[in-house]
Design a protein around this motif. Structure first.
Motif, PDB file in Angstrom:
ATOM      1  N   GLY A  43     131.871 116.545  41.471  1.00  0.00           N
ATOM      2  CA  GLY A  43     131.222 115.539  42.324  1.00  0.00           C
ATOM      3  C   GLY A  43     129.928 115.595  41.599  1.00  0.00           C
ATOM      4  O   GLY A  43     129.085 114.636  41.678  1.00  0.00           O
ATOM      5  N   ASN A  44     129.312 117.151  40.818  1.00  0.00           N
ATOM      6  CA  ASN A  44     128.203 117.150  40.805  1.00  0.00           C
ATOM      7  C   ASN A  44     127.696 116.095  38.880  1.00  0.00           C
ATOM      8  O   ASN A  44     126.803 115.718  39.014  1.00  0.00           O
ATOM      9  N   PHE A  45     129.231 115.861  38.311  1.00  0.00           N
ATOM     10  CA  PHE A  45     128.963 115.609  37.414  1.00  0.00           C
ATOM     11  C   PHE A  45     128.888 113.825  38.082  1.00  0.00           C
ATOM     12  O   PHE A  45     127.947 112.935  36.787  1.00  0.00           O
ATOM     13  N   LEU A  46     129.556 113.466  38.930  1.00  0.00           N
ATOM     14  CA  LEU A  46     129.556 112.079  38.998  1.00  0.00           C
ATOM     15  C   LEU A  46     128.239 111.442  39.372  1.00  0.00           C
ATOM     16  O   LEU A  46     127.350 111.152  39.175  1.00  0.00           O
ATOM     17  N   LEU A  47     127.659 112.673  40.843  1.00  0.00           N
ATOM     18  CA  LEU A  47     126.037 112.406  41.193  1.00  0.00           C
ATOM     19  C   LEU A  47     125.271 112.542  40.097  1.00  0.00           C
ATOM     20  O   LEU A  47     123.979 111.308  40.054  1.00  0.00           O
ATOM     21  N   GLY A  48     125.457 113.444  39.382  1.00  0.00           N
ATOM     22  CA  GLY A  48     124.207 113.520  38.004  1.00  0.00           C
ATOM     23  C   GLY A  48     124.630 112.198  36.732  1.00  0.00           C
ATOM     24  O   GLY A  48     123.110 111.940  36.810  1.00  0.00           O
ATOM     25  N   MET A  49     125.377 111.228  37.169  1.00  0.00           N
ATOM     26  CA  MET A  49     125.885 110.422  36.004  1.00  0.00           C
ATOM     27  C   MET A  49     124.732 108.787  36.745  1.00  0.00           C
ATOM     28  O   MET A  49     124.208 107.723  36.611  1.00  0.00           O
ATOM     29  N   LEU A  50     124.979 109.945  38.147  1.00  0.00           N
ATOM     30  CA  LEU A  50     124.097 108.080  38.911  1.00  0.00           C
ATOM     31  C   LEU A  50     122.607 108.821  38.811  1.00  0.00           C
ATOM     32  O   LEU A  50     122.566 108.078  39.708  1.00  0.00           O
ATOM     33  N   GLY A  51     122.131 109.665  38.891  1.00  0.00           N
ATOM     34  CA  GLY A  51     120.619 110.152  38.965  1.00  0.00           C
ATOM     35  C   GLY A  51     120.094 110.776  39.850  1.00  0.00           C
ATOM     36  O   GLY A  51     119.107 110.866  40.130  1.00  0.00           O
ATOM     37  N   PHE A  52     121.248 111.431  40.904  1.00  0.00           N
ATOM     38  CA  PHE A  52     120.994 112.088  41.889  1.00  0.00           C
ATOM     39  C   PHE A  52     121.400 113.356  41.514  1.00  0.00           C
ATOM     40  O   PHE A  52     121.995 113.796  40.807  1.00  0.00           O
ATOM     41  N   ALA A  53     120.367 114.428  41.752  1.00  0.00           N
ATOM     42  CA  ALA A  53     120.657 115.775  42.086  1.00  0.00           C
ATOM     43  C   ALA A  53     120.664 116.494  43.202  1.00  0.00           C
ATOM     44  O   ALA A  53     121.055 116.224  44.405  1.00  0.00           O
ATOM     45  N   VAL A  54     121.627 117.031  43.066  1.00  0.00           N
ATOM     46  CA  VAL A  54     121.743 118.643  44.244  1.00  0.00           C
ATOM     47  C   VAL A  54     120.958 119.853  44.444  1.00  0.00           C
ATOM     48  O   VAL A  54     121.104 120.409  43.848  1.00  0.00           O
ATOM     49  N   TYR A  55     120.439 119.802  45.771  1.00  0.00           N
ATOM     50  CA  TYR A  55     120.051 121.079  45.961  1.00  0.00           C
ATOM     51  C   TYR A  55     120.227 121.652  47.563  1.00  0.00           C
ATOM     52  O   TYR A  55     120.305 120.861  48.041  1.00  0.00           O
ATOM     53  N   GLY A  56     120.794 123.074  47.508  1.00  0.00           N
ATOM     54  CA  GLY A  56     120.536 123.473  48.751  1.00  0.00           C
ATOM     55  C   GLY A  56     122.392 123.699  48.468  1.00  0.00           C
ATOM     56  O   GLY A  56     123.253 123.047  48.470  1.00  0.00           O
ATOM     57  N   ILE A  57     122.543 124.189  49.605  1.00  0.00           N
ATOM     58  CA  ILE A  57     124.320 124.929  50.484  1.00  0.00           C
ATOM     59  C   ILE A  57     124.569 123.547  50.942  1.00  0.00           C
ATOM     60  O   ILE A  57     126.080 122.658  50.075  1.00  0.00           O
ATOM     61  N   ILE A  58     123.663 122.734  51.582  1.00  0.00           N
ATOM     62  CA  ILE A  58     124.534 121.533  52.763  1.00  0.00           C
ATOM     63  C   ILE A  58     124.494 120.353  50.966  1.00  0.00           C
ATOM     64  O   ILE A  58     125.743 119.753  51.514  1.00  0.00           O
ATOM     65  N   GLY A  59     124.016 120.368  50.415  1.00  0.00           N
ATOM     66  CA  GLY A  59     123.610 119.275  49.626  1.00  0.00           C
ATOM     67  C   GLY A  59     124.895 119.503  47.968  1.00  0.00           C
ATOM     68  O   GLY A  59     125.593 118.765  48.099  1.00  0.00           O
ATOM     69  N   SER A  60     125.079 121.156  47.970  1.00  0.00           N
ATOM     70  CA  SER A  60     126.180 121.323  47.524  1.00  0.00           C
ATOM     71  C   SER A  60     127.308 121.002  48.018  1.00  0.00           C
ATOM     72  O   SER A  60     128.790 120.593  47.208  1.00  0.00           O
ATOM     73  N   ILE A  61     127.422 121.760  49.301  1.00  0.00           N
ATOM     74  CA  ILE A  61     129.384 121.038  49.765  1.00  0.00           C
ATOM     75  C   ILE A  61     128.987 119.457  49.767  1.00  0.00           C
ATOM     76  O   ILE A  61     130.866 118.944  49.919  1.00  0.00           O
TER      77      ILE A  61
END
Length: 88
Positions: A43-61
């Motif tokens: 999920g972090n790889f795919l979202l990173g490729m799309l240009g999104f960053a993940v912050y916080g516990i809710i974003g990580s979930i």
């Protein structure tokens, strides 16, 4: 040490959510943990490729759940006993 515990908890939650969302086919606590942990990387790889960053516990979930869903789809695509879709 605490980050591993938080990561494991997020993995369990994401694996459980992915199992619940995808036709209620969970793999048990250990299987859901593994699916959730692998899903967090996916999920972090795919979202990173799309240009999104993940912050916080809710974003990580959310990112882990999306990755776990993608990982479950791949598992069910190549595993004959666990269908990727329901046949009517």
């Amino acid at each position: 040490m605490t980050s591993w515990i938080v990561g494991a908890i997020i993995g369990i939650i994401a694996g459980w959510l992915a199992g619940t969302i995808s036709h209620n086919h969970g793999f048990g606590i250990w299987g859901d943990l593994i699916v959730g942990l692998v899903g967090s990387f996916v999920g972090n790889f795919l979202l990173g490729m799309l240009g999104f960053a993940v912050y916080g516990i809710i974003g990580s979930i959310i990112a882990s759940t999306l990755g776990a869903l993608a990982f479950l789809w791949l598992i069910r695509l190549f595993h004959p006993q666990v269908p990727a879709y329901k046949k009517n």
